[in-house]
Design an enzyme around this catalytic site. Structure first.
Site, mmCIF file in Angstrom:
data_model
loop_
_atom_site.group_PDB
_atom_site.id
_atom_site.type_symbol
_atom_site.label_atom_id
_atom_site.label_comp_id
_atom_site.label_asym_id
_atom_site.label_seq_id
_atom_site.Cartn_x
_atom_site.Cartn_y
_atom_site.Cartn_z
ATOM 1 N N SER A 228 120.292 82.210 69.353
ATOM 2 C CA SER A 228 121.572 81.506 69.343
ATOM 3 C C SER A 228 122.634 82.546 68.997
ATOM 4 O O SER A 228 122.602 83.673 69.499
ATOM 5 C CB SER A 228 121.501 80.351 68.326
ATOM 6 O OG SER A 228 122.744 79.744 68.172
ATOM 7 N N TYR B 142 131.269 80.162 75.747
ATOM 8 C CA TYR B 142 130.072 80.866 75.234
ATOM 9 C C TYR B 142 129.512 80.108 74.024
ATOM 10 O O TYR B 142 128.311 79.852 73.942
ATOM 11 C CB TYR B 142 130.444 82.297 74.847
ATOM 12 C CG TYR B 142 129.300 83.066 74.199
ATOM 13 C CD1 TYR B 142 128.253 83.565 74.974
ATOM 14 C CD2 TYR B 142 129.274 83.277 72.824
ATOM 15 C CE1 TYR B 142 127.206 84.257 74.390
ATOM 16 C CE2 TYR B 142 128.224 83.981 72.236
ATOM 17 C CZ TYR B 142 127.189 84.473 73.018
ATOM 18 O OH TYR B 142 126.146 85.149 72.431
ATOM 19 N N LYS C 250 125.711 78.171 73.152
ATOM 20 C CA LYS C 250 124.854 78.396 71.971
ATOM 21 C C LYS C 250 124.740 77.117 71.130
ATOM 22 O O LYS C 250 123.693 76.864 70.527
ATOM 23 C CB LYS C 250 125.392 79.579 71.152
ATOM 24 C CG LYS C 250 125.343 80.908 71.903
ATOM 25 C CD LYS C 250 123.932 81.269 72.365
ATOM 26 C CE LYS C 250 123.847 82.650 72.991
ATOM 27 N NZ LYS C 250 122.480 82.990 73.445
#
Ligand SMILES: NC(=O)c1ccc[n+]([C@@H]2O[C@H](COP(=O)([O-])OP(=O)(O)OC[C@H]3O[C@@H](n4cnc5c(N)ncnc54)[C@H](OP(=O)(O)O)[C@@H]3O)[C@@H](O)[C@H]2O)c1
Length: 238
Positions: free
Chosen positions: A136, A150, A154
């Site tokens: 992650s 982005y 995650k």
């Protein structure tokens, strides 16, 4: 857990964090299945650790998870560890970010990662044991301007991992997430200003720092679970 003789799949092994983790696991005596599109660095593992199988390819190929497990079963034996790590980064203000590149990031960071999680967890449940470690990010727990897409990829990894942790409690199948802050790797090569300079971090993490934390997570006795581990450079103010 003693890692000697364990079979470990590592994705994104040609560079950065994946490369360092594969090297560290190989040094600890793991037998490796390594994958990425670039193969030169993968073949180095074959030379250094003879019990290595290279599976080149695009992680977005829907067949890739099965190919990795098949290669392991045929050449090394049952899989014990999966380091689900391949990933890319696209950050830019909304009026500058390229939508196609952004969506490609979603395919690599979410779709391909989810496909591997699906295959790995079903395989480990059937086998009765196994440890999946997902890469992650600190941006799987926070976000900042320009990095929302982005961070979203995650956050997705964090959500699936946390729900699987609950599903798999009381079993010997483990799911962990590592959440690194700034690590000096090729992922930052395309930034106009390197994040090291942008965020004034003189001493970012190294891929080897992350390899040590992954090893720490994997080496715990079975009753100790580390579902997530945030690892930051000392100067990270995020
Ligand atoms: N560096 C950081 O500051 C940082 C912080 C937090 C989290 N992370 C995460 O850490 C993970 C690894 O990143 P890194 O920093 O080590 O970056 P990196 O050095 O650029 O490595 C990325 C790896 O992913 C592989 N990859 C990318 N796209 C792929 C594709 N379509 N198919 C197959 N493999 C692909 C690359 O291999 P090929 O190009 O050879 O295919 C490479 O091995 C990523 O998930 C990233 O989001 C990084």
């Amino acid at each position: 857990m003693n890692l000697k003789g364990k079979v470990a799949i590592v994705t994104g092994a040609s560079s950065g964090i994946g490369h360092a983790v594969a090297k560290d696991l190989g040094s600890a005596g793991c037998h490796l299945i390594v994958t990425s599109r670039r193969t030169e660095k993968l073949h180095e593992f074959e030379r250094e650790f003879p019990k290595t199988v290279v599976v080149p390819g695009d992680i977005c190929d829907p067949d890739m998870p099965d190919l990795l497990f098949q290669a392991a079963e045929e050449k090394l034996g049952p899989v014990d560890i999966v380091f689900n790590n391949a990933g890319i980064l696209e950050v830019a203000p909304i009026d500058k970010i390229d939508i196609d590149r952004m969506c490609r990031m979603v395919r690599v960071n979410v779709e391909a990662a989810f496909r591997l999680i699906y295959t790995a967890v079903r395989y480990f449940k059937e086998k009765g044991s196994g440890h999946l470690v997902n890469t992650s990010s600190v941006l799987g727990t926070k976000t900042r301007p320009t990095a929302g897409a982005y961070a979203g990829t995650k956050y997705a990894i964090e959500a699936l991992s946390e729900s699987l942790r609950m599903e798999l409690a009381r079993s010997d199948v483990q799911v962990s997430c590592i959440e690194p802050g700034l690590v000096l790797t090729e992922i930052h090569d395309s930034w106009e200003t390197h994040p090291k300079d942008l965020f004034k971090i003189e001493n970012p993490l190294t891929p080897e720092d992350i390899a040590r934390t992954v090893r720490f997570i994997l080496e715990q006795p079975n009753h100790v679970r580390i579902p997530k581990m945030l690892v930051l450079p000392g100067e990270h103010e995020i």
